[in-house]
Design a protein around this motif. Structure first.
Motif, short mmCIF file in Angstrom:
data_model
loop_
_atom_site.label_atom_id
_atom_site.label_comp_id
_atom_site.label_asym_id
_atom_site.label_seq_id
_atom_site.Cartn_x
_atom_site.Cartn_y
_atom_site.Cartn_z
N ALA A 1 -8.48 -35.89 -19.24
CA ALA A 1 -8.17 -35.78 -17.82
C ALA A 1 -8.50 -37.13 -17.20
CB ALA A 1 -9.02 -34.69 -17.17
N TYR A 2 -7.79 -37.51 -16.19
CA TYR A 2 -8.06 -38.80 -15.54
C TYR A 2 -9.47 -38.77 -14.95
CZ TYR A 2 -3.55 -40.99 -16.29
OH TYR A 2 -2.48 -41.60 -16.87
N ALA A 3 -10.21 -39.87 -15.20
CA ALA A 3 -11.65 -39.92 -14.90
C ALA A 3 -11.94 -40.87 -13.75
CB ALA A 3 -12.40 -40.38 -16.15
N HIS A 4 -13.17 -40.85 -13.27
CA HIS A 4 -13.67 -41.84 -12.32
C HIS A 4 -13.54 -43.23 -12.96
CE1 HIS A 4 -16.53 -44.16 -9.94
NE2 HIS A 4 -16.63 -43.15 -9.08
N GLN B 1 -20.12 -23.62 -39.15
CA GLN B 1 -18.99 -24.33 -39.73
C GLN B 1 -18.56 -23.63 -41.02
OE1 GLN B 1 -22.03 -25.65 -39.05
NE2 GLN B 1 -22.77 -27.01 -40.63
N PRO B 2 -17.30 -23.81 -41.46
CA PRO B 2 -16.27 -24.73 -40.96
C PRO B 2 -15.76 -24.34 -39.56
CG PRO B 2 -15.36 -23.37 -42.71
CD PRO B 2 -16.82 -23.09 -42.67
N LEU B 3 -15.34 -25.37 -38.83
CA LEU B 3 -14.99 -25.14 -37.43
C LEU B 3 -13.95 -26.15 -36.96
CD1 LEU B 3 -16.61 -27.72 -36.20
CD2 LEU B 3 -18.55 -26.18 -36.20
N VAL B 4 -13.45 -25.87 -35.76
CA VAL B 4 -12.57 -26.81 -35.07
C VAL B 4 -13.39 -27.49 -33.99
CG1 VAL B 4 -10.58 -27.02 -33.53
CG2 VAL B 4 -10.45 -25.53 -35.55
N VAL B 5 -13.31 -28.82 -33.91
CA VAL B 5 -14.00 -29.55 -32.86
C VAL B 5 -13.03 -29.77 -31.70
CG1 VAL B 5 -15.27 -31.64 -32.25
CG2 VAL B 5 -15.41 -30.74 -34.58
N GLY B 6 -13.41 -29.31 -30.53
CA GLY B 6 -12.64 -29.58 -29.32
C GLY B 6 -13.36 -30.65 -28.52
N ILE B 7 -12.62 -31.66 -28.08
CA ILE B 7 -13.22 -32.75 -27.31
C ILE B 7 -12.48 -32.91 -26.00
CG2 ILE B 7 -13.84 -35.21 -27.31
CD1 ILE B 7 -13.88 -35.15 -30.33
N GLY B 8 -13.21 -32.91 -24.91
CA GLY B 8 -12.64 -33.19 -23.59
C GLY B 8 -13.13 -34.55 -23.14
N ILE B 9 -12.20 -35.42 -22.79
CA ILE B 9 -12.58 -36.76 -22.34
C ILE B 9 -12.05 -36.95 -20.93
CG2 ILE B 9 -12.48 -39.24 -22.83
CD1 ILE B 9 -11.68 -38.58 -25.70
N GLY B 10 -12.93 -37.37 -20.03
CA GLY B 10 -12.50 -37.69 -18.67
C GLY B 10 -12.62 -36.53 -17.71
N GLY B 11 -12.03 -36.70 -16.54
CA GLY B 11 -12.15 -35.69 -15.49
C GLY B 11 -13.54 -35.74 -14.87
N THR B 12 -13.89 -34.65 -14.20
CA THR B 12 -15.26 -34.51 -13.71
C THR B 12 -16.08 -33.87 -14.82
OG1 THR B 12 -14.64 -32.36 -12.87
CG2 THR B 12 -14.55 -34.19 -11.32
#
Lengths: 318, 227
Positions: free
Chosen positions: A259-262, A187-198
Motif C-alpha cells: 500500500a502506498y506509504a508515508h 510450519q510448513p506455512l505461507v508467509v504473508g507480507i504487507g509493506i506500506g500503508g499505515t
C-alpha cells in the motif's frame, strides 16, 4: 435479491468446509515438501501432517482442534441486492458462526480479553471479524471463511526507506528466528507480507496476503513477484524444517501486498499462515445460486487499483 | 556428538499411569502412543490450583500421571454427554513455573503439549522427578489425535472456566503419535535442533544491516532463542 437465508446457509457451510478440508494448493505444497525432505524426523512429521489431512476428510473431523479465530472476508458486488441490507448480511454471518461452533464443532476460542468470559460460540465484540471490499459492475457476493490461529507467527516493524530491502530481509529472518523454533508457527506455512500503508493497513494486508492468495500465485508487479521468489528461496535455506527441526525448508510460499506509504516510512508486517490452512470461498450469484471454490479471488485488479478514477478498471473488468 | 538425524526414533505404545521403568527407557526423538487415561489443563486450571490455592476438582493421581496442555473441539451430543472429534495442543512454555508443584503435589510424570520448554526447566525440574515431555507432532493434527480419544470420562470446572479451559478427563487408545522432546535425563530435542540449525541460520545475517530504529525487546542475536 440474495436472501438472508442463502447467506446464512453459505456462511455455515463455509465454516464447516474450512474446518475440515484443507485446500488443494496447500495440500499439494505439503506433499511436495514431504517428497523433497531429506531429514528423517522432519519427513516423519510431514507424513503425519498429510495423514491428518486425509483422516479429517475421511472421518469429517476438524483437522485441527484449535480452530483459530473464525473470520469472514466479504466481497460485495456493486450491483448486489441483499435482503435486509448489509446489517442483515453481517447478522447472518454471526448466526452461522455461533451455530457452526456447536455443530461442527469449532472450539469456542473467543473470550472477553480482560474478564476472559466465553459465550462458547465464537461471537462477541468485533467477533467474528468481518472485512469487506467491493467490486464494480457485478451483482454477486463472495464470502471467504478463514480459521487462523492467533498466538504466534507474525509481527510488525516500522522500517525506513534507508532500511530498504535488506531491512525487510532481516525482519523476515527475525520472524523465522522467533517463530520457527520449536515449530511455534506450525510450519510448513505461507508467509504473508504487507509493506506500506499505515500501521493497521500493513498488518491487514499481510494477513490477507497470507490467507487469501493460493500457493503459486504471484503479485502482478514484476518487482514484487521477484521479491516473493527471492524471499521464498531465502526462507527455505535457513536450515529449519517443520517443528523447528533441521530440514530442507518449511515455507510453502511468500505473498507480498503493498500500500502506498508515508514518504518517510516503510512499515512492514508479517503473518505466518500455518499448515492448518483453513480457508474456503463461495460466490452467491444474484439469482441465489451458490458456487464453492478454493481460491478466494480477493485480490482483483480493482482491489489493487492505483488510479484516481475507477472507470478504466471498471470497463476492463466488465 | 549425536545430531538430530542420528536419533533412533524408536516406537513405544505405553499404558497409563506410566511406570518408572517405561519412562526410564524413553529417549529424545522416540515416538510414543498412549493407552489409558489422562487429564487436560491450561491457564485456568493452573491459575485456580496454584495461584488461588484451590483444591483440585478431583484427586489427580487417581486419574493419571499424564497431563495434556490443550483444549478440545467438543460438542455436547446430549446434556452432559460430550464428543471430542479433534484435539490439539497449546504452547507449554507458559506453564513451566507450575510444573514443580504439579510434579511434587500431584504425581504427574509426563506432560504432553506443544513446543516444549526451556532447557533449564528440563535440567532442574524434569530430571529431578524423572519426568518426560512429549510433544504433539505437527502441531495441528487435531483429527488424528481426536481419533485416539475413546471417551470423555469426566469434565471438571466447565462452568467456571468454559469449554476451552475446562479440565477434561479422557480415555484414550493408541493416542499419538508424540515425540519425546525431553527425556528423563533432561535432554531436549528442540535444544539439539537449535544448535544444529544455528550453524546455517546465523550465516544468513552477515550481509544484513541492523534496522535504523532499535526497539526494546528486539532479537539482536539470531542464534539466541527468545521464549
Amino acid at each position: 435479491m440474495i436472501s438472508r437465508e442463502t447467506i446464512h446457509a453459505t456462511a455455515f457451510e463455509l465454516n464447516r468446509l474450512a474446518a475440515i478440508q484443507i485446500p488443494g494448493d496447500a495440500r499439494q505444497a505439503v506433499g511436495r515438501m514431504y517428497k523433497r525432505e531429506t531429514n528423517k524426523i522432519s519427513k516423519y512429521v510431514l507424513g503425519q501432517i498429510l495423514e491428518n489431512y486425509r483422516i479429517a476428510v475421511d472421518e469429517q473431523r476438524p483437522m485441527c482442534a484449535d480452530t483459530g479465530l473464525p473470520r469472514f472476508y466479504v466481497k460485495v458486488g456493486n450491483e448486489a441486492a441483499v435482503e435486509g441490507g448489509m446489517v442483515a448480511l453481517e447478522g447472518a454471518i454471526r448466526q452461522a458462526t455461533a451455530e457452526a461452533t456447536a455443530a461442527i464443532p469449532i472450539r469456542p476460542n473467543r473470550v472477553h480479553p480482560i474478564s476472559r468470559h466465553d459465550y462458547n460460540n465464537n461471537v462477541g465484540v468485533h467477533a467474528p471479524t468481518v472485512d469487506y471490499s467491493f467490486e464494480p459492475n457485478v451483482g454477486w457476493l463472495e464470502l471467504t471463511a478463514v480459521h487462523k490461529g492467533g498466538l504466534f507467527g507474525g509481527d510488525y516493524r516500522m522500517l525506513f526507506p534507508a532500511d530498504g530491502i535488506p531491512g525487510l530481509k532481516r525482519f523476515f529472518l527475525d520472524c523465522i528466528s522467533e517463530f520457527f523454533r520449536r515449530g511455534m508457527s506450525c510450519q510448513p506455512l505461507v508467509v504473508g507480507i504487507g509493506i506500506g500503508g499505515t500501521k493497521d493497513t500493513c498488518v491487514r494486508l499481510a494477513k490477507e496476503a497470507g490467507c487469501l492468495r493460493i500457493v503459486g500465485d504471484r503479485n502482478p508487479e514484476p518487482e514484487i513477484a521477484a521479491l516473493e521468489e527471492e524471499l521464498l528461496q531465502l526462507g527455505n535455506s535457513t536450515g529449519f524444517g517443520v517443528m523447528g527441526l533441521p530440514g530442507d525448508g518449511a515455507i510453502m510460499d511468500v505473498h507480498i501486498e503493498i500500500a502506498y506509504a508515508h514518504t518517510g516510512g516503510m512499515p512492514v508486517a508479517i503473518q505466518h499462515f500455518c499448515f492448518a490452512h483453513r480457508r474456503m470461498s463461495a460466490r452467491i450469484e444474484g439469482d441465489g445460486s451458490v458456487h464453492y471454490r478454493e481460491d478466494p479471488g480477493w485480490f482483483t485488479p480493482f482491489y489493487r487499483r492505483d488510479s484516481v478514477g475507477f472507470e478504466e478498471l471498471e470497463e476492463q473488468e466488465a | 556428538m549425536t545430531g538430530v538425524n542420528d536419533l533412533r526414533m524408536r516406537q513405544w505404545q505405553l499404558r497409563t499411569p506410566l511406570s518408572e521403568e517405561d519412562i526410564g527407557r524413553l529417549q529424545i526423538g522416540d515416538i510414543v502412543f498412549l493407552d489409558g487415561c489422562l487429564f487436560t489443563g491450561r491457564e485456568g486450571f493452573y491459575h485456580r490450583l496454584f495461584d488461588l490455592g484451590e483444591a483440585p476438582p478431583v484427586d489427580l493421581p487417581t486419574i493419571s500421571n499424564v497431563t495434556f496442555h490443550c483444549s478440545p473441539a467438543v460438542n455436547e451430543t446430549s446434556p452432559g454427554v460430550y464428543h471430542i472429534p479433534a484435539v490439539s495442543a497449546t504452547a507449554s512454555f507458559r506453564f513451566d513455573k507450575y510444573l514443580p508443584l504439579l510434579f511434587e503435589q500431584h504425581g504427574v510424570r509426563a506432560v504432553i503439549g506443544k513446543g516444549g520448554m526451556q532447557p533449564e526447566v528440563y535440567q532442574e525440574v524434569f530430571r529431578k522427578y524423572k519426568a518426560v515431555y512429549l510433544t504433539t507432532v505437527g502441531y495441528g493434527l487435531g483429527a488424528m489425535y481426536g481419533r485416539g480419544i475413546q471417551k470423555v470420562k469426566e469434565v471438571y470446572w466447565k462452568d467456571e472456566l468454559g469449554l476451552a479451559q475446562a479440565v477434561w478427563v479422557l480415555e484414550v487408545e493408541k493416542f499419538g503419535p508424540f515425540l519425546v522432546e525431553c527425556d528423563p535425563s533432561g535432554q531436549s530435542l528442540f535444544a539439539l535442533a537449535n544448535e544444529e540449525i544455528n550453524q546455517t541460520f546465523e550465516g544468513l545475517y552477515t550481509e544484513l544491516p541492523q534496522p535504523k530504529l532499535k526497539r526494546l525487546g528486539e532479537v539482536t542475536s539470531p542464534g539466541k532463542e527468545v521464549l
